[in-house]
Every structure is written in C-alpha cells, then in structure tokens.
Design a protein around this motif. Structure first.
Motif, PDB file in Angstrom:
ATOM      1  N   VAL A 132       0.839  -1.200   0.000  1.00  0.00           N
ATOM      2  CA  VAL A 132       0.000   0.000   0.000  1.00  0.00           C
ATOM      3  C   VAL A 132       0.876   1.254   0.000  1.00  0.00           C
ATOM      4  O   VAL A 132       0.611   2.222  -0.722  1.00  0.00           O
ATOM      5  CB  VAL A 132      -0.941   0.002   1.219  1.00  0.00           C
ATOM      6  N   ALA A 133       1.942   1.223   0.798  1.00  0.00           N
ATOM      7  CA  ALA A 133       2.834   2.380   0.873  1.00  0.00           C
ATOM      8  C   ALA A 133       3.558   2.612  -0.446  1.00  0.00           C
ATOM      9  O   ALA A 133       3.750   3.757  -0.863  1.00  0.00           O
ATOM     10  CB  ALA A 133       3.852   2.181   2.006  1.00  0.00           C
ATOM     11  N   MET A 134       3.963   1.534  -1.126  1.00  0.00           N
ATOM     12  CA  MET A 134       4.630   1.697  -2.420  1.00  0.00           C
ATOM     13  C   MET A 134       3.679   2.335  -3.433  1.00  0.00           C
ATOM     14  O   MET A 134       4.066   3.236  -4.194  1.00  0.00           O
ATOM     15  CB  MET A 134       5.143   0.347  -2.927  1.00  0.00           C
ATOM     16  N   ALA A 135       2.428   1.865  -3.435  1.00  0.00           N
ATOM     17  CA  ALA A 135       1.430   2.447  -4.335  1.00  0.00           C
ATOM     18  C   ALA A 135       1.171   3.909  -3.976  1.00  0.00           C
ATOM     19  O   ALA A 135       1.051   4.773  -4.856  1.00  0.00           O
ATOM     20  CB  ALA A 135       0.134   1.642  -4.272  1.00  0.00           C
ATOM     21  N   ALA A 136       1.107   4.208  -2.681  1.00  0.00           N
ATOM     22  CA  ALA A 136       0.849   5.575  -2.226  1.00  0.00           C
ATOM     23  C   ALA A 136       2.017   6.494  -2.576  1.00  0.00           C
ATOM     24  O   ALA A 136       1.815   7.643  -3.004  1.00  0.00           O
ATOM     25  CB  ALA A 136       0.614   5.586  -0.719  1.00  0.00           C
ATOM     26  N   PHE A 137       3.241   6.000  -2.415  1.00  0.00           N
ATOM     27  CA  PHE A 137       4.429   6.816  -2.702  1.00  0.00           C
ATOM     28  C   PHE A 137       4.476   7.185  -4.180  1.00  0.00           C
ATOM     29  O   PHE A 137       4.669   8.346  -4.543  1.00  0.00           O
ATOM     30  CB  PHE A 137       5.688   6.044  -2.301  1.00  0.00           C
ATOM     31  N   VAL A 138       4.279   6.179  -5.042  1.00  0.00           N
ATOM     32  CA  VAL A 138       4.280   6.442  -6.482  1.00  0.00           C
ATOM     33  C   VAL A 138       3.085   7.334  -6.851  1.00  0.00           C
ATOM     34  O   VAL A 138       3.212   8.274  -7.646  1.00  0.00           O
ATOM     35  CB  VAL A 138       4.222   5.123  -7.280  1.00  0.00           C
ATOM     36  N   GLY A 139       1.918   7.041  -6.249  1.00  0.00           N
ATOM     37  CA  GLY A 139       0.728   7.837  -6.525  1.00  0.00           C
ATOM     38  C   GLY A 139       0.903   9.290  -6.128  1.00  0.00           C
ATOM     39  O   GLY A 139       0.408  10.195  -6.815  1.00  0.00           O
ATOM     40  N   TYR A 140       1.613   9.528  -5.043  1.00  0.00           N
ATOM     41  CA  TYR A 140       1.855  10.901  -4.595  1.00  0.00           C
ATOM     42  C   TYR A 140       2.617  11.685  -5.655  1.00  0.00           C
ATOM     43  O   TYR A 140       2.274  12.822  -5.994  1.00  0.00           O
ATOM     44  CB  TYR A 140       2.634  10.878  -3.281  1.00  0.00           C
ATOM     45  N   TRP A 141       3.661  11.054  -6.203  1.00  0.00           N
ATOM     46  CA  TRP A 141       4.453  11.719  -7.243  1.00  0.00           C
ATOM     47  C   TRP A 141       3.616  11.949  -8.498  1.00  0.00           C
ATOM     48  O   TRP A 141       3.658  13.031  -9.100  1.00  0.00           O
ATOM     49  CB  TRP A 141       5.680  10.861  -7.593  1.00  0.00           C
ATOM     50  N   VAL A 142       2.880  10.923  -8.909  1.00  0.00           N
ATOM     51  CA  VAL A 142       2.123  11.021 -10.154  1.00  0.00           C
ATOM     52  C   VAL A 142       1.046  12.093 -10.074  1.00  0.00           C
ATOM     53  O   VAL A 142       0.955  12.984 -10.936  1.00  0.00           O
ATOM     54  CB  VAL A 142       1.485   9.659 -10.513  1.00  0.00           C
ATOM     55  N   GLN A 143       0.211  12.036  -9.015  1.00  0.00           N
ATOM     56  CA  GLN A 143      -0.909  12.974  -8.961  1.00  0.00           C
ATOM     57  C   GLN A 143      -0.471  14.387  -8.582  1.00  0.00           C
ATOM     58  O   GLN A 143      -1.262  15.331  -8.687  1.00  0.00           O
ATOM     59  CB  GLN A 143      -1.975  12.471  -7.994  1.00  0.00           C
ATOM     60  N   SER A 144       0.768  14.551  -8.182  1.00  0.00           N
ATOM     61  CA  SER A 144       1.298  15.902  -7.954  1.00  0.00           C
ATOM     62  C   SER A 144       1.666  16.572  -9.270  1.00  0.00           C
ATOM     63  O   SER A 144       1.856  17.802  -9.324  1.00  0.00           O
ATOM     64  CB  SER A 144       2.534  15.842  -7.053  1.00  0.00           C
ATOM     65  N   ASN A 145       1.791  15.780 -10.325  1.00  0.00           N
ATOM     66  CA  ASN A 145       2.242  16.324 -11.598  1.00  0.00           C
ATOM     67  C   ASN A 145       1.317  16.030 -12.781  1.00  0.00           C
ATOM     68  O   ASN A 145       1.492  16.620 -13.852  1.00  0.00           O
ATOM     69  CB  ASN A 145       3.633  15.757 -11.937  1.00  0.00           C
ATOM     70  N   TRP A 146       0.332  15.146 -12.595  1.00  0.00           N
ATOM     71  CA  TRP A 146      -0.487  14.748 -13.743  1.00  0.00           C
ATOM     72  C   TRP A 146      -1.809  14.179 -13.245  1.00  0.00           C
ATOM     73  O   TRP A 146      -1.867  13.573 -12.167  1.00  0.00           O
ATOM     74  CB  TRP A 146       0.262  13.694 -14.556  1.00  0.00           C
ATOM     75  N   HIS A 147      -2.871  14.382 -14.009  1.00  0.00           N
ATOM     76  CA  HIS A 147      -4.131  13.712 -13.690  1.00  0.00           C
ATOM     77  C   HIS A 147      -4.833  13.321 -14.984  1.00  0.00           C
ATOM     78  O   HIS A 147      -4.485  13.802 -16.075  1.00  0.00           O
ATOM     79  CB  HIS A 147      -5.035  14.589 -12.808  1.00  0.00           C
ATOM     80  N   PHE A 148      -5.806  12.432 -14.875  1.00  0.00           N
ATOM     81  CA  PHE A 148      -6.510  11.943 -16.062  1.00  0.00           C
ATOM     82  C   PHE A 148      -7.164  13.105 -16.806  1.00  0.00           C
ATOM     83  O   PHE A 148      -7.742  13.998 -16.192  1.00  0.00           O
ATOM     84  CB  PHE A 148      -7.575  10.919 -15.668  1.00  0.00           C
ATOM     85  N   PRO A 149      -7.097  13.107 -18.137  1.00  0.00           N
ATOM     86  CA  PRO A 149      -7.660  14.214 -18.920  1.00  0.00           C
ATOM     87  C   PRO A 149      -9.179  14.168 -19.066  1.00  0.00           C
ATOM     88  O   PRO A 149      -9.793  15.170 -19.429  1.00  0.00           O
ATOM     89  CB  PRO A 149      -6.972  14.043 -20.284  1.00  0.00           C
ATOM     90  N   TRP A 150      -9.793  13.015 -18.803  1.00  0.00           N
ATOM     91  CA  TRP A 150     -11.242  12.926 -18.969  1.00  0.00           C
ATOM     92  C   TRP A 150     -11.978  13.340 -17.692  1.00  0.00           C
ATOM     93  O   TRP A 150     -11.360  13.570 -16.642  1.00  0.00           O
ATOM     94  CB  TRP A 150     -11.640  11.510 -19.375  1.00  0.00           C
ATOM     95  N   ALA A 151     -13.275  13.420 -17.786  1.00  0.00           N
ATOM     96  CA  ALA A 151     -14.088  13.858 -16.643  1.00  0.00           C
ATOM     97  C   ALA A 151     -14.082  12.812 -15.530  1.00  0.00           C
ATOM     98  O   ALA A 151     -14.048  11.607 -15.792  1.00  0.00           O
ATOM     99  CB  ALA A 151     -15.516  14.128 -17.095  1.00  0.00           C
ATOM    100  N   GLN A 152     -14.138  13.289 -14.294  1.00  0.00           N
ATOM    101  CA  GLN A 152     -14.164  12.382 -13.154  1.00  0.00           C
ATOM    102  C   GLN A 152     -15.587  11.941 -12.824  1.00  0.00           C
ATOM    103  O   GLN A 152     -15.797  10.829 -12.339  1.00  0.00           O
ATOM    104  CB  GLN A 152     -13.536  13.061 -11.926  1.00  0.00           C
ATOM    105  N   THR A 153     -16.560  12.794 -13.076  1.00  0.00           N
ATOM    106  CA  THR A 153     -17.950  12.487 -12.721  1.00  0.00           C
ATOM    107  C   THR A 153     -18.852  12.527 -13.960  1.00  0.00           C
ATOM    108  O   THR A 153     -18.476  13.071 -15.008  1.00  0.00           O
ATOM    109  CB  THR A 153     -18.482  13.503 -11.701  1.00  0.00           C
TER     110      THR A 153
END
Length: 274
Positions: free
Chosen positions: A78-99
C-alpha cells in the motif's frame, strides 16, 4: 545465604537464556532469522517486543507470525502504491471527466491531500468500499480450498479471483494476471520477496515523510522545496465534508468495520484448525 547468592543469579540467567532460546527457536523455525539477515545483514533479526512469541486471538505463535508478516507485506505494498501515486498525482491527472456531471479531476496545483478532499464524497466512499471488499476476499482466501494466512497460506500471497470468475464475471487477478511469472524459480521468488519487503519498508517511511512535510512545515528539511502546506487532518479522511465530531464517528465506524474483517479472518482461521 551463601547458597542463595550462589544459585539465584545462575537461576535468573538460566531463565533468561531459556527465554532467548525459545524466542530464537520460534523465529528460526519460521524462517524469520534467515529472512531478517537477507533483508538487512547489518541489523539481522530484531524483535525487542518478542512479537514472535505472542499468541494473538488465542492462537499459536506461528499463526501470530503469519498475521504480522501478512500485515507488513500488505502495508508495504500500500505504501509503495501511495508513494508512487503521490508523485504522479502531484504532476499529472486523467484528462477525462471524473464524474457523470462532467467535473474534472482535482487540479495538480493542489497537494495530494487537498486533491483527496476535493474528490466527491461518494467517490471516496467507493474507493474505501472496494478496499474493504478486497480485504474480505483476502481474509477468506477466495475459496474454501485456500487456507488462511494464519494457517499455512504464504503471507502476502493474495488469493486468486477464480471463484469469482466462475460464479460472477471475469476479472483479472491482482498478482501476475497474465502469468508472466508462472515459470519463475522458487529461489527467484524468494529473492524478490526480500526486495519487496525492503522496498515496502522504505516506502512506508517515504509516504509518511511526505505527509509530515505537508502538515508540519519544516519538519522534513529535504522536502521543504516541494512540500505544499496542508491545514487539514490526514487521519480524518472525511474531515473536509463534515464537522469534526461527525467525521470522527465515520472514521471510528470505518475502523470498526476493518477490525471486524480482521476478526472474521481470525475466526475463519480457527474454523480451519478445528
């Protein structure tokens, strides 16, 4: 008196030696000493709280070791996923709509903690619900033929979804869904397990370093240039939506649900032993 002075220290020392021998035997029999040396040759086996001797839920030390090893591997993943996720979502997010209403994903100008708060409430509830269902599947082994991790299943080995595929609908397994590692040798698997444990431990320190740097400015000097101040409470996942009292109640109920899952798994393990 002379006899007392002569024999008391020896008796105490013998008892201490006996306790150390017992702890060492339990640890060695379950491969903990060897695993610890492979994971960290400098420190080796380190168990000052003697957790390897405990009997959680009235079960054996072997069952307790299975529980603790499962917990460490799971939290490391979980921590490995969270660590990588922290870096990714700090710099990029999905281009399509969330809702369905067309709302976009939270801006990368926000910190990951703020992004979580900015997600719709039901989106966060869905995330936690899926996590809870995965926990239930893990606790019950995916089928009646798979033993509990406190009763023989390899710690960290998530059960297959074959039972679900046969009775509900197709879904990929979490581990190696395309069987790329099917022919991997046992020696290689053992080597990668040690790597995973070490990476997981480092990731647990890393993700908490990020959280501390964001919530306590200056607490982690190395992260001062990238930390984004967060005035919320990372331990209250719904704090941005409700009053503190209500959020604490939600958090408490969530904790009780996961505690119930763990107890259900332990009960399932006892049934297997009966």
């Amino acid at each position: 008196p002379a006899c007392t002075l002569a024999f008391t220290p020896i008796s105490q020392n013998a008892q201490k030696v006996g306790n150390v021998a017992l702890m060492s035997t339990v640890a060695e029999d379950n491969g903990l000493v060897d695993l610890a040396k492979k994971a960290n040759p400098v420190f080796g086996y380190f168990d000052p709280l003697k957790l390897a001797e405990q009997e959680f839920w009235g079960q054996s030390p072997e069952a307790t070791i299975g529980f603790l090893r499962q917990a460490e591997i799971k939290h490391g993943r979980v921590a490995m996923a969270a660590f990588v996720g922290y870096w990714v979502q700090s710099n990029w997010h999905f281009p399509w709509a969330q809702t369905l209403a067309g709302d976009s994903f939270p801006s990368i100008e926000l910190s990951p903690e703020q992004q979580w708060d900015a997600c719709p409430l039901m989106a966060r509830v869905q995330i936690l619900t899926v996590i809870g269902l995965l926990e239930v599947w893990d606790e019950f082994g995916g089928s009646k033929d798979t033993p509990h991790y406190m009763k023989g299943r390899q710690p960290g080995k998530y059960p297959t979804f074959q039972e679900f595929r046969d009775n509900v609908h197709f879904v990929f397994d979490l581990y190696d869904p395309f069987n790329f590692n099917k022919k991997m040798s046992e020696a290689k698997k053992a080597e990668r397990l040690v790597m995973e444990i070490n990476n997981g431990r480092l990731a647990m320190l890393g993700i908490f370093g990020f959280l501390v740097a964001d919530t306590i400015p200056g607490a982690v000097p190395l992260l001062n240039t990238i930390a984004k101040p967060y005035d919320g409470n990372v331990m209250i996942p719904f704090g941005a939506d409700t009053a503190l009292e209500k959020s604490s109640i939600i958090g408490t109920l969530s904790f009780l649900v996961f505690l119930g899952i763990a107890n259900a798994g332990a009960t399932n393990a006892r049934k297997e032993d009966a």
